[in-house]
Scaffold this motif. Sequence first.
Motif, mmCIF file in Angstrom:
data_model
loop_
_atom_site.group_PDB
_atom_site.id
_atom_site.type_symbol
_atom_site.label_atom_id
_atom_site.label_comp_id
_atom_site.label_asym_id
_atom_site.label_seq_id
_atom_site.Cartn_x
_atom_site.Cartn_y
_atom_site.Cartn_z
ATOM 1 N N PHE A 450 0.841 -1.200 0.000
ATOM 2 C CA PHE A 450 0.000 0.000 0.000
ATOM 3 C C PHE A 450 0.874 1.246 0.000
ATOM 4 C CE2 PHE A 450 -2.373 3.400 2.270
ATOM 5 C CZ PHE A 450 -3.331 3.625 1.279
ATOM 6 N N ASN A 451 0.691 2.063 -1.025
ATOM 7 C CA ASN A 451 1.328 3.374 -1.118
ATOM 8 C C ASN A 451 0.268 4.355 -1.581
ATOM 9 O OD1 ASN A 451 4.525 3.207 -0.864
ATOM 10 N ND2 ASN A 451 3.807 1.340 -1.874
ATOM 11 N N GLY A 452 -0.126 5.258 -0.710
ATOM 12 C CA GLY A 452 -1.186 6.193 -1.045
ATOM 13 C C GLY A 452 -1.607 6.957 0.190
ATOM 14 N N THR A 453 -2.897 7.233 0.286
ATOM 15 C CA THR A 453 -3.439 7.978 1.411
ATOM 16 C C THR A 453 -4.649 7.255 1.980
ATOM 17 O OG1 THR A 453 -2.687 10.108 0.566
ATOM 18 C CG2 THR A 453 -4.496 10.153 2.131
ATOM 19 N N ALA A 454 -4.743 7.224 3.305
ATOM 20 C CA ALA A 454 -5.890 6.638 3.997
ATOM 21 C C ALA A 454 -6.524 7.692 4.893
ATOM 22 C CB ALA A 454 -5.458 5.433 4.821
ATOM 23 N N LEU A 455 -7.840 7.753 4.889
ATOM 24 C CA LEU A 455 -8.592 8.623 5.794
ATOM 25 C C LEU A 455 -9.734 7.813 6.379
ATOM 26 C CD1 LEU A 455 -9.703 12.290 5.304
ATOM 27 C CD2 LEU A 455 -11.383 10.564 5.960
ATOM 28 N N ILE A 456 -9.835 7.826 7.716
ATOM 29 C CA ILE A 456 -10.887 7.072 8.404
ATOM 30 C C ILE A 456 -11.654 8.034 9.300
ATOM 31 C CG2 ILE A 456 -11.421 5.019 9.768
ATOM 32 C CD1 ILE A 456 -9.720 4.455 7.241
ATOM 33 N N ALA A 457 -12.972 7.980 9.237
ATOM 34 C CA ALA A 457 -13.812 8.828 10.083
ATOM 35 C C ALA A 457 -14.753 7.962 10.915
ATOM 36 C CB ALA A 457 -14.616 9.806 9.238
ATOM 37 N N TYR A 458 -15.085 8.448 12.107
ATOM 38 C CA TYR A 458 -16.014 7.763 13.014
ATOM 39 C C TYR A 458 -16.922 8.815 13.629
ATOM 40 C CZ TYR A 458 -17.636 5.094 17.122
ATOM 41 O OH TYR A 458 -18.406 4.484 18.080
ATOM 42 N N LYS A 459 -18.224 8.556 13.611
ATOM 43 C CA LYS A 459 -19.228 9.508 14.088
ATOM 44 C C LYS A 459 -19.059 10.870 13.414
ATOM 45 C CE LYS A 459 -20.062 7.317 18.558
ATOM 46 N NZ LYS A 459 -20.076 7.464 20.045
ATOM 47 N N GLY A 460 -18.716 10.817 12.126
ATOM 48 C CA GLY A 460 -18.623 12.034 11.338
ATOM 49 C C GLY A 460 -17.362 12.834 11.537
ATOM 50 N N GLU A 461 -16.413 12.329 12.327
ATOM 51 C CA GLU A 461 -15.169 13.044 12.582
ATOM 52 C C GLU A 461 -13.981 12.203 12.125
ATOM 53 O OE1 GLU A 461 -15.006 16.100 13.683
ATOM 54 O OE2 GLU A 461 -17.173 16.296 14.035
ATOM 55 N N VAL A 462 -12.994 12.854 11.527
ATOM 56 C CA VAL A 462 -11.799 12.158 11.079
ATOM 57 C C VAL A 462 -10.985 11.709 12.288
ATOM 58 C CG1 VAL A 462 -9.636 12.351 9.790
ATOM 59 C CG2 VAL A 462 -11.710 13.449 8.918
ATOM 60 N N ILE A 463 -10.726 10.401 12.389
ATOM 61 C CA ILE A 463 -9.917 9.878 13.493
ATOM 62 C C ILE A 463 -8.553 9.401 13.014
ATOM 63 C CG2 ILE A 463 -11.958 9.197 14.836
ATOM 64 C CD1 ILE A 463 -11.383 6.283 13.970
ATOM 65 N N TYR A 464 -8.385 9.314 11.678
ATOM 66 C CA TYR A 464 -7.093 8.856 11.151
ATOM 67 C C TYR A 464 -6.918 9.399 9.752
ATOM 68 C CZ TYR A 464 -3.258 5.754 9.778
ATOM 69 O OH TYR A 464 -2.055 5.264 9.358
ATOM 70 N N LYS A 465 -5.763 9.969 9.502
ATOM 71 C CA LYS A 465 -5.433 10.470 8.166
ATOM 72 C C LYS A 465 -3.921 10.405 8.009
ATOM 73 C CE LYS A 465 -5.638 14.877 7.428
ATOM 74 N NZ LYS A 465 -6.161 16.237 7.238
ATOM 75 N N LYS A 466 -3.465 9.689 6.976
ATOM 76 C CA LYS A 466 -2.029 9.510 6.827
ATOM 77 C C LYS A 466 -1.694 9.128 5.391
ATOM 78 C CE LYS A 466 1.886 7.138 9.062
ATOM 79 N NZ LYS A 466 2.258 6.184 10.140
ATOM 80 N N GLY A 467 -0.571 9.649 4.921
ATOM 81 C CA GLY A 467 -0.071 9.285 3.607
ATOM 82 C C GLY A 467 1.081 8.306 3.714
ATOM 83 N N PHE A 468 1.215 7.457 2.722
ATOM 84 C CA PHE A 468 2.277 6.447 2.687
ATOM 85 C C PHE A 468 2.943 6.496 1.316
ATOM 86 C CE2 PHE A 468 -0.779 5.032 5.782
ATOM 87 C CZ PHE A 468 -0.020 4.486 6.817
ATOM 88 N N GLY A 469 4.259 6.483 1.295
ATOM 89 C CA GLY A 469 4.972 6.481 0.030
ATOM 90 C C GLY A 469 4.914 7.831 -0.653
ATOM 91 N N TYR A 470 5.224 7.811 -1.956
ATOM 92 C CA TYR A 470 5.379 9.056 -2.698
ATOM 93 C C TYR A 470 4.276 9.261 -3.728
ATOM 94 C CZ TYR A 470 10.056 9.201 -0.675
ATOM 95 O OH TYR A 470 11.107 9.238 0.191
ATOM 96 N N SER A 471 3.839 10.512 -3.829
ATOM 97 C CA SER A 471 2.924 10.865 -4.919
ATOM 98 C C SER A 471 3.699 11.059 -6.215
ATOM 99 C CB SER A 471 2.154 12.136 -4.575
ATOM 100 O OG SER A 471 3.011 13.266 -4.541
ATOM 101 N N ASP A 472 4.964 11.448 -6.097
ATOM 102 C CA ASP A 472 5.862 11.592 -7.241
ATOM 103 C C ASP A 472 7.211 11.036 -6.816
ATOM 104 O OD1 ASP A 472 7.770 12.534 -9.150
ATOM 105 O OD2 ASP A 472 6.373 14.099 -9.767
ATOM 106 N N VAL A 473 7.561 9.873 -7.349
ATOM 107 C CA VAL A 473 8.782 9.192 -6.921
ATOM 108 C C VAL A 473 10.021 9.987 -7.318
ATOM 109 C CG1 VAL A 473 10.176 7.113 -7.214
ATOM 110 C CG2 VAL A 473 7.690 6.921 -6.972
ATOM 111 N N SER A 474 10.041 10.516 -8.541
ATOM 112 C CA SER A 474 11.236 11.210 -9.022
ATOM 113 C C SER A 474 11.522 12.475 -8.217
ATOM 114 C CB SER A 474 11.092 11.551 -10.505
ATOM 115 O OG SER A 474 10.012 12.445 -10.716
#
Length: 760
Positions: A450-474
């Motif tokens: 997994f290389n990308g972005t994850a966002l998790i919300a609970y009861k309408g509020e964001v409880i987790y947001k994080k990016g992994f790896g590169y959007s532009d490797v070069s």
Amino acid sequence: MKKQIGLLAFFFLPAFLLKAQDISYQTVQGTVVHAATGEAVPMATVSLPSMGLATMTNTSGRFSLSIPANGKADSISVSHIGFETIKLPLRTDGSLLTVRLIPYTNLMSEVLIINESAVELIKKAIAKIPQNYAAQPFLSQGFYRLTARKSQRYIHISEAAFDIHSRSYERKTKSFRLKKARAEKDVAVYNGVDNIVLGLKPSGVFEFDIVSDIEESDLLSRQGLKEHQFTLNGIRRIDGSDAYEIGFDQKDGLKKALYKGVIYLDVKRLAFVSLRFWMSPKGLPYLRVKNAGQRALMSLLDIHVKPMQDTTSISYRLFGPKYYLSHVGNAAVMNVHSGRHRFNFIANTRIDYLTTGIDTVNTSGFRDDELMNDNKFIEFQASGEDKEFWKGYNLIPADYDPDAVAQSIQQQNKELNNKSVIEQSLRKFRGSETEQIDSILSFYHGKGLFNGTALIAYKGEVIYKKGFGYSDVSKQIPNTGGTVFRIGSVSKQFTALLILKLAAENKLSLKDTIGRFLPAYAHPGLTIEQLLTHQSGLPNYTDNADYLAQVLQKSFSLEELVKKFCSDPLQFKPGSRFSYSNSGYVVLALLVEKLSGKSYAVFLSENILLPAGMQHSFAGEAPAADSLARGYENGREEPGYPVVNTLGAGGISATAEDLFRWERALSAGKLLPSPAVDELFRPRAFYADWNADYGYGWMTDRLLFSVSRDHTVHYHPGTDIGFYSMLARQPDKGIVVVLLSNHGDFPRFDITDLVLKVIN
């Protein structure tokens, strides 16, 4: 003509293999085409008659024939039904041959002098089997490839090379010696149930040769001849000889599943040279797995298989004075499901079986330790692989890379094992929900999955947001919550809402036909709702390789896309069943433009993006910016293509944060009143491949996610070149899961399932 594919086995057998002889080979390769049109001729037989060796062309007309260097052959023969047979000098200099087959004109006048009925000709052909087919011992070499797909994803591939010794042509005189085999099965589609086998046994291979045991045939046995109606149609050219063409169908009023098709009989010899048959529409209501013991076992284990389609073609060829089995093709569609094990999908299976060689000289039988039991699955004898696994073996060229398919399935199984590992770890983990979610995403990222972005919300509020790896490797730009990803088919949610918006403004009704607004469209009788729910029968234009090559090269307007790529003949009666089609949503995008008087991108922005606060999202092309992720497939940067060519079905780019805003705006009724929004999620059609109910651009899970036993989960995955996504929502707890990848496919269903379980 019994069902050839074994479906279940609950035992394991030790493998045995025979090494190929250390012989040097020379290869003849080329393409077979129609002499007048230049179009590829698939399923043509390419043989060395003097040596008994043969292969066949794939759907692209390609062939490859391996010949022992010490063999004596001076010409090859190329033949196909409806064409004159061509003989060419043998060339082994490495150059590619182009074989041009000349069509043969049908001689209907010869039929007029035949005084016998079609069924009488068949009975005479049956009586002549002992003299037309080998009565003396012979050895045949064979190869088969068995594949199964769930939607467009391969979930099984197996291949085998083998010898069959026959003391005579009867099936009961045959014995089987396996040379080499390999097999891969995607365990994930069966929810980890490992004792389900899709495969062949030697007995099933023997059954392909219908002539070797007529009384076991549902068509040519005495009972079969009584239950089918036969008609003499004319004469066709097959392998250089004239053949009677006899059509048949099961008789009216029979409450059983029988066949419809065509038989070809050599005019002079009255020998069966080719048969093609499929399930008669008259008997489809009575179609089921035929083996009673297998049905009972599957019922006991709550595993059910419902056949939907089944087509078989069988051909024979002359070697010397006798006919021998040449090749067999079987294509079937079946619904495989289990309530207990929580899987339900449509499987498209394909078997291609080829007799690659015939030997009437070296005909000694096999040693006892070489024999394979008739009722053991060949797939259980699979060996390890190497780069030259099939070197020296003749086989059927595939239209895809079998090695890549096998590797993909291996990767899927690895991912399933990874899910088990993280589940065991989570049972011992005592951290918070957010910490557990981070451990899941970090685990898959650490595995390179997994290389990308994850966002998790609970009861309408964001409880987790994080990016992994590169959007532009070069440029070493990291993925973040603000990185813009192409979201593929998640875009269908937006197209569906725009259609409901137009309905709310009384500009259309979902029951309206598309012809009311697009009178020039090829299928004006299709309704808007049929397009929304993938029940239109429109073929999926992105499944067509020729179309795909064009849409990846240059931009088309929506009007051009619909006319050129989304107007093919329908695959079934509209409204009668579900078949996922991007084409239908492209037509809907054109409808949006016609009724709004604005471009799809502008109407989307005014009615969804701006009201929802999605400031970083858009449809179609966009100027280069560091916030835009680059897509990567297998470590390589994806080739650019005109994104506008997928508008309606795809073509939207968004951030994880904006997709969360989209879901919140839907839930709050900011875009449409809640009763209208609810229509997006209401089940309209069953999508068996994903075990889900399809609404308008959204799916409602049945049992793919474990929490769906107690909660409602709406979701839709998305796929683009290099970009894969998942947007899921569990409304009763205000849970939102956004997973966006720019480095190819990832275990999006497993990660979503794990996250939902943690929060619940």
